[in-house]
Design a protein around this motif. Structure first.
Motif, mmCIF file in Angstrom:
data_model
loop_
_atom_site.group_PDB
_atom_site.id
_atom_site.type_symbol
_atom_site.label_atom_id
_atom_site.label_comp_id
_atom_site.label_asym_id
_atom_site.label_seq_id
_atom_site.Cartn_x
_atom_site.Cartn_y
_atom_site.Cartn_z
ATOM 1 N N ARG A 59 83.933 -61.737 31.055
ATOM 2 C CA ARG A 59 82.915 -60.681 31.214
ATOM 3 C C ARG A 59 82.549 -60.085 29.857
ATOM 4 O O ARG A 59 81.374 -59.841 29.574
ATOM 5 C CB ARG A 59 83.406 -59.583 32.155
ATOM 6 N N ILE A 60 83.556 -59.848 29.020
ATOM 7 C CA ILE A 60 83.313 -59.317 27.676
ATOM 8 C C ILE A 60 82.437 -60.288 26.892
ATOM 9 O O ILE A 60 81.451 -59.893 26.264
ATOM 10 C CB ILE A 60 84.641 -59.048 26.935
ATOM 11 N N GLN A 61 82.786 -61.565 26.943
ATOM 12 C CA GLN A 61 82.006 -62.580 26.223
ATOM 13 C C GLN A 61 80.558 -62.601 26.716
ATOM 14 O O GLN A 61 79.627 -62.652 25.904
ATOM 15 C CB GLN A 61 82.625 -63.960 26.410
ATOM 16 N N ASP A 62 80.368 -62.590 28.020
ATOM 17 C CA ASP A 62 79.019 -62.669 28.585
ATOM 18 C C ASP A 62 78.166 -61.471 28.174
ATOM 19 O O ASP A 62 77.017 -61.628 27.754
ATOM 20 C CB ASP A 62 79.072 -62.757 30.116
ATOM 21 N N VAL A 63 78.734 -60.273 28.310
ATOM 22 C CA VAL A 63 77.991 -59.058 27.954
ATOM 23 C C VAL A 63 77.721 -59.020 26.460
ATOM 24 O O VAL A 63 76.608 -58.713 26.023
ATOM 25 C CB VAL A 63 78.755 -57.794 28.425
ATOM 26 N N ALA A 64 78.714 -59.342 25.653
ATOM 27 C CA ALA A 64 78.529 -59.324 24.199
ATOM 28 C C ALA A 64 77.450 -60.313 23.776
ATOM 29 O O ALA A 64 76.571 -59.964 22.972
ATOM 30 C CB ALA A 64 79.851 -59.635 23.502
ATOM 31 N N LEU A 65 77.494 -61.516 24.305
ATOM 32 C CA LEU A 65 76.499 -62.523 23.920
ATOM 33 C C LEU A 65 75.097 -62.079 24.328
ATOM 34 O O LEU A 65 74.139 -62.248 23.570
ATOM 35 C CB LEU A 65 76.841 -63.883 24.531
ATOM 36 N N GLU A 66 74.986 -61.495 25.498
ATOM 37 C CA GLU A 66 73.690 -60.987 25.950
ATOM 38 C C GLU A 66 73.183 -59.909 24.992
ATOM 39 O O GLU A 66 72.023 -59.926 24.569
ATOM 40 C CB GLU A 66 73.825 -60.420 27.362
ATOM 41 N N LEU A 67 74.050 -58.961 24.628
ATOM 42 C CA LEU A 67 73.649 -57.897 23.709
ATOM 43 C C LEU A 67 73.366 -58.433 22.307
ATOM 44 O O LEU A 67 72.408 -58.005 21.662
ATOM 45 C CB LEU A 67 74.729 -56.808 23.655
ATOM 46 N N PHE A 68 74.190 -59.361 21.820
ATOM 47 C CA PHE A 68 73.964 -59.949 20.501
ATOM 48 C C PHE A 68 72.604 -60.648 20.453
ATOM 49 O O PHE A 68 71.879 -60.548 19.465
ATOM 50 C CB PHE A 68 75.050 -60.971 20.147
ATOM 51 N N ALA A 69 72.270 -61.362 21.518
ATOM 52 C CA ALA A 69 71.002 -62.099 21.557
ATOM 53 C C ALA A 69 69.810 -61.148 21.668
ATOM 54 O O ALA A 69 68.776 -61.371 21.047
ATOM 55 C CB ALA A 69 71.006 -63.096 22.708
#
Length: 192
Positions: A14-24
């Motif tokens: 979940r952390i990875q998914d949210v972080a990647l979404e925000l980074f993008a």
């Protein structure tokens, strides 16, 4: 039965998914750990349990999503250097690329940052290995350029085709067809 390890894995994902979404969406530099924690509705301390830095999160994402590319490179190294193998490398790379679309979108939209982080060198190495599976050093330069262009056409196509109407599967197939054709042209030009 759900174990503590399974729950930890789900939180990590979940952390990875949210972080990647925000980074993008916002860019790597403009996204803070606090913001990631807020989107997850957890404390920063809970986030720190899994990852100490944004780069740690990004490295873990890149490692997880690049496993198919690593497997492809290992597979390709064991195959004969034929047109059929080169085209299969492209087919498999297409699958890996579209399976990690969010990560490649991040790479595309955060190029300056990626160059400065350790994942930039790692990604550059993977592209170099893939290129080595497609081209032959003794081929004429235009044939080698076609092989490199086949890889980059797949990357560029992923972004360029977003603005073109049509079925996503048909667009992916068209991008792959162009890449396959470039490698076939390279082989023909090299007189193979």
């Amino acid at each position: 039965m759900v174990t503590a390890q399974t729950r930890r894995g789900d939180t990590r994902r979940r952390i990875q998914d949210v972080a990647l979404e925000l980074f993008a969406e916002q860019g790597y530099e403009k996204t803070s750990l606090r913001e990631i924690a807020e989107h997850l509705d957890v404390t920063k301390a809970a986030l720190y349990y899994h990852f100490k830095t944004k780069e740690d999160i990004l490295i873990s994402i890149a490692q997880d999503l690049s496993k198919p590319v690593d497997a492809l490179i290992a597979w390709g190294d064991e195959q004969p250097r034929t047109l059929a193998t080169k085209q299969e490398v492209l087919r498999r790379y297409s699958e890996a690329l579209w399976g990690a679309e969010a990560l490649f979108r991040f790479f595309q939209e955060n190029q300056a940052t990626v160059r400065e982080l350790s994942i930039g060198e790692s990604f550059k190495g993977k592209i170099g290995s893939l290129s080595g599976l497609l081209r032959e050093p003794e081929w004429p330069m235009p044939a080698q350029v076609r092989c490199m262009t086949a890889l980059f056409a797949m990357h560029a196509g992923m972004f360029a085709m977003r603005d073109i109407e049509g079925d996503p599967a048909a667009k992916r197939a068209a991008i792959l067809d162009v890449a396959l054709d470039l490698v076939a042209q390279a082989e023909a030009e090299a007189g193979v």
